[in-house]
Design an enzyme around this catalytic site. Sequence first.
Site, PDB file in Angstrom:
ATOM      1  N   LYS A 251      -6.847   4.075 -10.596  1.00  0.00           N
ATOM      2  CA  LYS A 251      -6.011   2.887 -10.363  1.00  0.00           C
ATOM      3  C   LYS A 251      -5.840   2.639  -8.866  1.00  0.00           C
ATOM      4  O   LYS A 251      -5.988   1.513  -8.388  1.00  0.00           O
ATOM      5  CB  LYS A 251      -4.633   3.112 -11.008  1.00  0.00           C
ATOM      6  CG  LYS A 251      -3.563   2.139 -10.550  1.00  0.00           C
ATOM      7  CD  LYS A 251      -2.249   2.368 -11.251  1.00  0.00           C
ATOM      8  CE  LYS A 251      -1.315   3.317 -10.567  1.00  0.00           C
ATOM      9  NZ  LYS A 251      -0.656   2.804  -9.352  1.00  0.00           N
ATOM     10  N   ASN A 252      -5.530   3.718  -8.127  1.00  0.00           N
ATOM     11  CA  ASN A 252      -5.195   3.528  -6.718  1.00  0.00           C
ATOM     12  C   ASN A 252      -6.414   3.260  -5.838  1.00  0.00           C
ATOM     13  O   ASN A 252      -6.272   2.975  -4.647  1.00  0.00           O
ATOM     14  CB  ASN A 252      -4.407   4.738  -6.180  1.00  0.00           C
ATOM     15  CG  ASN A 252      -2.997   4.759  -6.748  1.00  0.00           C
ATOM     16  OD1 ASN A 252      -2.558   3.786  -7.384  1.00  0.00           O
ATOM     17  ND2 ASN A 252      -2.278   5.849  -6.520  1.00  0.00           N
TER      18      ASN A 252
ATOM     19  N   CYS B 138      12.042   0.090  -4.851  1.00  0.00           N
ATOM     20  CA  CYS B 138      11.582   0.371  -6.207  1.00  0.00           C
ATOM     21  C   CYS B 138      12.240   1.660  -6.669  1.00  0.00           C
ATOM     22  O   CYS B 138      12.972   2.296  -5.914  1.00  0.00           O
ATOM     23  CB  CYS B 138      10.065   0.433  -6.274  1.00  0.00           C
ATOM     24  SG  CYS B 138       9.377   1.946  -5.646  1.00  0.00           S
TER      25      CYS B 138
ATOM     26  N   ARG C 114      10.536   2.394   0.276  1.00  0.00           N
ATOM     27  CA  ARG C 114       9.136   1.965   0.446  1.00  0.00           C
ATOM     28  C   ARG C 114       8.943   0.707   1.299  1.00  0.00           C
ATOM     29  O   ARG C 114       8.494  -0.334   0.811  1.00  0.00           O
ATOM     30  CB  ARG C 114       8.467   1.797  -0.924  1.00  0.00           C
ATOM     31  CG  ARG C 114       8.465   3.072  -1.710  1.00  0.00           C
ATOM     32  CD  ARG C 114       7.773   2.944  -3.030  1.00  0.00           C
ATOM     33  NE  ARG C 114       6.333   3.097  -2.936  1.00  0.00           N
ATOM     34  CZ  ARG C 114       5.526   3.069  -3.998  1.00  0.00           C
ATOM     35  NH1 ARG C 114       6.027   2.894  -5.189  1.00  0.00           N
ATOM     36  NH2 ARG C 114       4.231   3.232  -3.853  1.00  0.00           N
TER      37      ARG C 114
ATOM     38  N   ASP D   1       2.370  11.959  -6.671  1.00  0.00           N
ATOM     39  CA  ASP D   1       2.187  11.376  -8.004  1.00  0.00           C
ATOM     40  C   ASP D   1       2.048  12.439  -9.101  1.00  0.00           C
ATOM     41  O   ASP D   1       2.134  12.115 -10.282  1.00  0.00           O
ATOM     42  CB  ASP D   1       0.956  10.456  -8.025  1.00  0.00           C
ATOM     43  CG  ASP D   1       1.214   9.162  -7.267  1.00  0.00           C
ATOM     44  OD1 ASP D   1       2.380   8.881  -6.940  1.00  0.00           O
ATOM     45  OD2 ASP D   1       0.238   8.433  -6.999  1.00  0.00           O
TER      46      ASP D   1
ATOM     47  N   ARG E  81       1.207   0.961 -16.970  1.00  0.00           N
ATOM     48  CA  ARG E  81       0.791   0.513 -15.632  1.00  0.00           C
ATOM     49  C   ARG E  81      -0.314   1.407 -15.085  1.00  0.00           C
ATOM     50  O   ARG E  81      -1.144   0.956 -14.295  1.00  0.00           O
ATOM     51  CB  ARG E  81       1.976   0.579 -14.663  1.00  0.00           C
ATOM     52  CG  ARG E  81       3.025  -0.479 -14.894  1.00  0.00           C
ATOM     53  CD  ARG E  81       4.050  -0.450 -13.788  1.00  0.00           C
ATOM     54  NE  ARG E  81       3.375  -0.509 -12.486  1.00  0.00           N
ATOM     55  CZ  ARG E  81       3.955  -0.270 -11.335  1.00  0.00           C
ATOM     56  NH1 ARG E  81       5.229   0.041 -11.294  1.00  0.00           N
ATOM     57  NH2 ARG E  81       3.282  -0.344 -10.209  1.00  0.00           N
TER      58      ARG E  81
HETATM   59  C1  UD1 Z   1       0.300   4.934  -2.528  1.00  0.00           C
HETATM   60  C2  UD1 Z   1      -0.013   5.055  -4.006  1.00  0.00           C
HETATM   61  C3  UD1 Z   1       1.121   5.766  -4.729  1.00  0.00           C
HETATM   62  C4  UD1 Z   1       1.405   7.115  -4.068  1.00  0.00           C
HETATM   63  C5  UD1 Z   1       1.617   6.947  -2.570  1.00  0.00           C
HETATM   64  C6  UD1 Z   1       1.735   8.279  -1.833  1.00  0.00           C
HETATM   65  C7  UD1 Z   1      -1.368   3.082  -4.398  1.00  0.00           C
HETATM   66  C8  UD1 Z   1      -1.511   1.760  -5.055  1.00  0.00           C
HETATM   67  N1  UD1 Z   1      -0.184   3.715  -4.549  1.00  0.00           N
HETATM   68  O1  UD1 Z   1       1.468   4.132  -2.405  1.00  0.00           O
HETATM   69  O2  UD1 Z   1       0.722   5.973  -6.088  1.00  0.00           O
HETATM   70  O3  UD1 Z   1       2.575   7.668  -4.623  1.00  0.00           O
HETATM   71  O4  UD1 Z   1       0.498   6.243  -1.982  1.00  0.00           O
HETATM   72  O5  UD1 Z   1       0.649   9.066  -2.068  1.00  0.00           O
HETATM   73  O6  UD1 Z   1      -2.303   3.586  -3.812  1.00  0.00           O
HETATM   74  N2  UD1 Z   1       6.124   4.092   4.458  1.00  0.00           N
HETATM   75  C9  UD1 Z   1       6.846   3.571   5.498  1.00  0.00           C
HETATM   76  N3  UD1 Z   1       6.420   2.393   6.054  1.00  0.00           N
HETATM   77  C10 UD1 Z   1       5.305   1.727   5.608  1.00  0.00           C
HETATM   78  C11 UD1 Z   1       4.571   2.288   4.553  1.00  0.00           C
HETATM   79  C12 UD1 Z   1       4.998   3.478   3.978  1.00  0.00           C
HETATM   80  O7  UD1 Z   1       7.853   4.134   5.919  1.00  0.00           O
HETATM   81  O8  UD1 Z   1       4.972   0.657   6.149  1.00  0.00           O
HETATM   82  C13 UD1 Z   1       6.572   5.361   3.815  1.00  0.00           C
HETATM   83  C14 UD1 Z   1       6.957   5.168   2.349  1.00  0.00           C
HETATM   84  O9  UD1 Z   1       8.275   4.729   2.207  1.00  0.00           O
HETATM   85  C15 UD1 Z   1       6.734   6.566   1.789  1.00  0.00           C
HETATM   86  C16 UD1 Z   1       5.553   7.082   2.620  1.00  0.00           C
HETATM   87  O10 UD1 Z   1       5.464   6.244   3.767  1.00  0.00           O
HETATM   88  O11 UD1 Z   1       7.866   7.359   2.046  1.00  0.00           O
HETATM   89  C17 UD1 Z   1       4.227   7.066   1.896  1.00  0.00           C
HETATM   90  O12 UD1 Z   1       3.983   5.765   1.397  1.00  0.00           O
HETATM   91  P1  UD1 Z   1       2.522   5.163   1.253  1.00  0.00           P
HETATM   92  O13 UD1 Z   1       1.532   6.227   1.545  1.00  0.00           O
HETATM   93  O14 UD1 Z   1       2.444   3.904   2.029  1.00  0.00           O
HETATM   94  O15 UD1 Z   1       2.473   4.820  -0.297  1.00  0.00           O
HETATM   95  P2  UD1 Z   1       1.869   3.538  -0.978  1.00  0.00           P
HETATM   96  O16 UD1 Z   1       0.641   3.104  -0.261  1.00  0.00           O
HETATM   97  O17 UD1 Z   1       2.947   2.551  -1.218  1.00  0.00           O
END
Ligand code: UD1
Length: 424
Positions: A21-22, A115, A120, A303, A395
């Site tokens: 999915k990711n 969420c 996030r 995850d 999902r």
């Molecule tokens: C992706 C995955 C999700 C997984 C996560 C961490 C997808 C579609 N989803 O989510 O399943 O749980 O990686 O492995 O691929 N953060 C910030 N600022 C930002 C972006 C992120 O502070 O601009 C923080 C987030 O709040 C979180 C951490 O960074 O604490 C990791 O988030 P991130 O790696 O961005 O996760 P996603 O890409 O949303």
Amino acid sequence: MSLIIRGGKALKGMVKCDGAKNAALPIMAGAILSEDISIIDNVPRLRDVSTMAEVLRALGVSVKVTGNSVLINPGNRLHDEAPYDLVRMMRASFLVMGPLLVRLGHASVPLPGGCAIGQRPVDLHLKGFQAMGAEITVEGGFAKARAKKLKGAEIYLDIPSVGATENIMMAATLADGVTVIENAAQEPEIVDLANFLNSMGSEVTGAGTSRIKIEGVKTLKGTRYSIIPDRIEAATFLIAGAITRGRVTVENVIPTHIRSILAKLKECGAYLLEGPRSVQIEMRSRPSPVHVKTLPYPGFPTDAQAPIMALLSLGHGTSLISETVFENRFNHAEELIRMGAKIKIEDSNAIVEGVPKLTGAALQATDLRAGACLALAALAAEGESEITGTEHIHRGYSDFAGKLRLLGADVEETGLPKPVCAVR
Ligand code: UD1
């Protein structure tokens, strides 16, 4: 929608994982970097994939889903605004921002908001676009970005965010000059996206390390690409084998993608047998207690934290789970406690004192992996559990109940959703 699970059966047999999915979600967004048609294969039939298809359609893109293949025809009349209703449903929709911005010079995408598992934010995505010369404003709940032509830049990510790495990488493919992302995320899905982009003609190197270099090119062409297998689905079914003290073979998995998970399962006392694209697990006793700390890849994935908590709740000792990636990802613990688990949450740590048995209960899934965790616990519990909120499970897992039944589980599904990826 709910799942009714009568627990206590040792799962046995073989299950095949779908595509990740990711990886599918960013790759679908990346397909709009070209005007040409791209076909993506091995795409899982999931609700999140349908949501991404809807987001692309709302941007004026033609998307046809046939079985596990998705045909994306972006054409040259993209709209620059993604609809709030879809982005709110799935944060990964925000990944269209980089491609839209670099193709059109402007993009308007709703901020995804909080969420169930934490705040996030998307500040790192936006800082990356800004470093490449975009002007960013936030108005009426939308992040708006504008840049005549994005310029290559050196971007350091404060956190190795998966989404920010992907969004910036996609925007950089068509920018002027060279972009370097330092402290980039290293997940296998990042490598898959880079391979996909390179098959379109981009110049991305270093994906899978903490330093990714992207040399901007003038245009990208359409491609045909097959997605990697889903490592979290694989982990979930391996844990299903372990928690029911069964013997399960998971096929279509790349064992190197789940090293950290296999290491912990082995420490728990599982017997593992690896093939080039399969892993067999057998568990004969209660799991030994372990310390699990979630980290960016190649660390233990957040995850898989909820699924392994179900397993450790039946351990013969006290395990410690430290969640370092998201600030609020222990929602499943309360529900496990209702099944008889002994878990104490202290800030970002869960202290899991193993119990000899869990009992079935009425349960509520609050997010995707929490749903998987409760289903795993229910498979091992005495008696019947009814898990509501299973739309979360849809999902991220395709035909979850069907696959568990193939392994001998006693699972019924009520209130089935319409097929999520109807041919369109
Ligand atoms: C992706 C995955 C999700 C997984 C996560 C961490 C997808 C579609 N989803 O989510 O399943 O749980 O990686 O492995 O691929 N953060 C910030 N600022 C930002 C972006 C992120 O502070 O601009 C923080 C987030 O709040 C979180 C951490 O960074 O604490 C990791 O988030 P991130 O790696 O961005 O996760 P996603 O890409 O949303």
